[in-house]
Design an enzyme around this catalytic site. Sequence first.
Site, mmCIF file in Angstrom:
data_model
loop_
_atom_site.group_PDB
_atom_site.id
_atom_site.type_symbol
_atom_site.label_atom_id
_atom_site.label_comp_id
_atom_site.label_asym_id
_atom_site.label_seq_id
_atom_site.Cartn_x
_atom_site.Cartn_y
_atom_site.Cartn_z
ATOM 1 N N GLN A 229 0.799 -1.223 0.000
ATOM 2 C CA GLN A 229 0.000 0.000 0.000
ATOM 3 C C GLN A 229 0.836 1.281 0.000
ATOM 4 O OE1 GLN A 229 -2.648 -1.734 3.284
ATOM 5 N NE2 GLN A 229 -4.102 -0.478 2.152
ATOM 6 N N ARG B 284 3.857 -0.168 13.072
ATOM 7 C CA ARG B 284 3.528 -1.468 12.498
ATOM 8 C C ARG B 284 3.587 -1.350 10.970
ATOM 9 N NH1 ARG B 284 -2.000 -4.217 11.218
ATOM 10 N NH2 ARG B 284 -1.157 -6.157 10.440
ATOM 11 N N HIS C 103 1.162 -9.208 4.437
ATOM 12 C CA HIS C 103 -0.028 -8.361 4.327
ATOM 13 C C HIS C 103 -0.490 -8.432 2.866
ATOM 14 C CE1 HIS C 103 -2.197 -4.800 6.388
ATOM 15 N NE2 HIS C 103 -2.789 -4.933 5.212
ATOM 16 N N ASN D 17 -1.635 -10.884 8.273
ATOM 17 C CA ASN D 17 -2.635 -9.861 8.495
ATOM 18 C C ASN D 17 -3.947 -10.298 7.858
ATOM 19 O OD1 ASN D 17 -3.518 -7.017 9.200
ATOM 20 N ND2 ASN D 17 -3.970 -7.057 7.007
ATOM 21 N N GLU D 18 -4.980 -10.493 8.674
ATOM 22 C CA GLU D 18 -6.333 -10.762 8.193
ATOM 23 C C GLU D 18 -6.438 -11.917 7.199
ATOM 24 O OE1 GLU D 18 -7.893 -7.149 6.621
ATOM 25 O OE2 GLU D 18 -7.847 -6.132 8.547
ATOM 26 N N ASN E 88 -7.926 -6.382 14.288
ATOM 27 C CA ASN E 88 -8.237 -5.171 13.535
ATOM 28 C C ASN E 88 -9.728 -4.933 13.658
ATOM 29 O OD1 ASN E 88 -5.604 -5.175 12.698
ATOM 30 N ND2 ASN E 88 -6.033 -5.678 10.557
ATOM 31 N N TYR F 65 -12.879 -2.144 12.564
ATOM 32 C CA TYR F 65 -13.315 -0.943 11.852
ATOM 33 C C TYR F 65 -14.790 -0.642 12.050
ATOM 34 C CZ TYR F 65 -8.867 -0.739 9.347
ATOM 35 O OH TYR F 65 -7.533 -0.615 9.035
ATOM 36 N N GLU G 260 -5.141 -2.508 14.165
ATOM 37 C CA GLU G 260 -5.623 -1.512 13.203
ATOM 38 C C GLU G 260 -6.979 -1.008 13.659
ATOM 39 O OE1 GLU G 260 -5.991 -2.637 9.014
ATOM 40 O OE2 GLU G 260 -4.045 -3.641 9.112
ATOM 41 N N TRP H 226 -4.767 3.085 11.969
ATOM 42 C CA TRP H 226 -4.594 2.882 10.534
ATOM 43 C C TRP H 226 -5.086 4.151 9.855
ATOM 44 C CZ3 TRP H 226 -2.241 -0.685 7.511
ATOM 45 C CH2 TRP H 226 -2.429 -0.527 6.136
ATOM 46 N N GLU I 162 -5.539 1.982 -1.375
ATOM 47 C CA GLU I 162 -6.580 1.267 -0.637
ATOM 48 C C GLU I 162 -7.123 0.104 -1.483
ATOM 49 O OE1 GLU I 162 -7.343 1.145 2.415
ATOM 50 O OE2 GLU I 162 -9.288 0.177 2.289
ATOM 51 N N TRP I 163 -6.221 -0.759 -1.941
ATOM 52 C CA TRP I 163 -6.576 -1.967 -2.692
ATOM 53 C C TRP I 163 -7.486 -1.641 -3.881
ATOM 54 C CZ3 TRP I 163 -2.917 -4.983 -1.053
ATOM 55 C CH2 TRP I 163 -2.489 -4.876 0.269
HETATM 56 C C1 PNW Z 1 -7.944 -3.592 6.527
HETATM 57 N N1 PNW Z 1 -14.192 -4.709 7.686
HETATM 58 O O1 PNW Z 1 -8.866 -4.535 6.028
HETATM 59 C C2 PNW Z 1 -6.581 -3.871 5.902
HETATM 60 O O2 PNW Z 1 -5.730 -4.571 6.788
HETATM 61 C C3 PNW Z 1 -5.849 -2.672 5.373
HETATM 62 O O3 PNW Z 1 -4.838 -3.061 4.473
HETATM 63 C C4 PNW Z 1 -6.821 -1.718 4.731
HETATM 64 O O4 PNW Z 1 -6.185 -0.613 4.148
HETATM 65 C C5 PNW Z 1 -7.817 -1.273 5.810
HETATM 66 O O5 PNW Z 1 -8.525 -2.377 6.313
HETATM 67 C C6 PNW Z 1 -8.870 -0.307 5.285
HETATM 68 O O6 PNW Z 1 -9.694 -0.935 4.347
HETATM 69 C C7 PNW Z 1 -10.196 -4.522 6.449
HETATM 70 O O7 PNW Z 1 -15.122 -4.692 6.843
HETATM 71 C C8 PNW Z 1 -11.214 -4.137 5.598
HETATM 72 O O8 PNW Z 1 -14.492 -4.764 8.900
HETATM 73 C C9 PNW Z 1 -12.541 -4.200 6.008
HETATM 74 C C10 PNW Z 1 -12.859 -4.650 7.280
HETATM 75 C C11 PNW Z 1 -11.850 -5.030 8.135
HETATM 76 C C12 PNW Z 1 -10.541 -4.968 7.721
#
Ligand code: PNW
Length: 477
Positions: free
Chosen positions: A26, A84, A129, A173-174, A315, A317, A382, A424, A431-432
């Site tokens: 990223q 990180r 990652h 990671n995830e 992580n 969100y 995150e 984060w 952002e992918w």
């Molecule tokens: C993370 N959700 O992924 C990633 O680890 C990062 O690389 C990315 O930039 C960041 O999120 C922001 O998108 C997630 O829906 C994406 O809860 C979505 C979720 C969780 C983690």
Amino acid sequence: LIAEGQGTPKRFPDDFKFGVATSSYQIEGGWNDDGKSESIWDRYVHENPGRIYNKSNADIACDSYHKSDEDVEMIKTLGVDYYRFSLSWPRILPYGTTDYVNQKGVEYYRNLIKNLKKNNIEPMVTLFHWDLPQTLQDRGGFLNEKIVEWFRDYARLCFQLFGDDVKTWITFNEPKQTCMMGYGLAIFPPRVSGHGILEYKCTYYLLKAHAESWHVYNEEFRQRQKGRISIVVDFSWWEPMVANNTMFIAAAESGIQFMSGIYANAIYLGDWPEIVKQRVNERSRKEGKTVSRLPAFTEEEIARIRGTYDFFGVNFYTSVLAVPNPIPLPSGILNDRGCLSFQSPKWEGAGSIWLKVTPWGLKKLLKYLKETYNNPEIIITENGYSDTGELEDDKRISYIKQHLEVILEAREEFGVNVTAYTAWSLMDNFEWIIGYRDRFGLYHVDFTDPERKRTIKKSALYYRDVIKSRCVDGKCE
Ligand code: PNW
């Protein structure tokens, strides 16, 4: 003076740590510099530009491959305890395997780590990652059991190379984004459709790869290097859409187990979550299959994987509302779980469609993690908020503040052992599949500028004040 146990606790204890995060693909750019080979993401964005927002790619990204000194200056300004970041596997091992090590790639990370240490910033290093070497994808990637050896050998090399300076390691990671998005729903590379088979197979091998690497660290490095190593699982909070209704409560539990527990259970408790075994095995039988779509762990495998953690990396969100979905649909992880997820239109949004501001969900999640996984030490690896890149980012400040508040509350009210928080992200980055549209940075990056000029945002100053004062308001009364 704040009396203990009175009102909302507003102060973080002295041993609570703060950090900030990024990942290699990223931010680094330099996608083919100095002997780095292609990752599956390089291959994907180059071959399918139309699938990325604005046809952008991460060939240059934040250009951190050439700007790590500036990165460290920015991190230093925040005053965080740790940074990180992740290592690019194809930058260190262009062929994926340890037969050939790219010294230039090693040097890049060595300099970064030395520079961090010189500035009193602890490195927290993620080995993977999502940027798998394409050469290993060509050999089957996570569907080839050899991934267990490939990853273990790569991990061992990294412990040897950097382990004298790195005391906190993260294997993956995830895993959900790799196995469900990559080998199930086929949204992320390698975009293989799993049909309820391959996403589980990927997970099975990934968990074994994690465990073998933990054992390598434990047996060959721990005594001398004295660090810790674990995995990061992303959790959304699953709230029953109808409270006090057993069907909805069960739907929420199934949702969280299929989406996150499936990657955590074997490591923290042993074996797949019960509900995952039950549902996939039963559905496989009904589909007329003689073997379940879910690979069964042997007793030896269960024992080998269980306990391979030194902390619980999570992580967080956002949250979702769970609704039962009793309709029998074709196999696939989203149908196997037997529930649907929605987000309330009443919840405050962000730049990313999936991101709704639900700090209460983190509070419930922390309690759930404590109760489900035997009160582990939890590190939030995150947490962050996206917008369109404004410098006066008051909504990001409010997001971080609210999440920090519930962390303090969860510690106080439920005795959850959360010991660190990671924002984060350090700066806006790739952002992918959303490209550079959604911005998560504490620093703004100008992607139209060849110099990739970085500018501090208001949220960075807020976060700096939190860390300095150890209070969520950035100051203490
Ligand atoms: C993370 N959700 O992924 C990633 O680890 C990062 O690389 C990315 O930039 C960041 O999120 C922001 O998108 C997630 O829906 C994406 O809860 C979505 C979720 C969780 C983690």
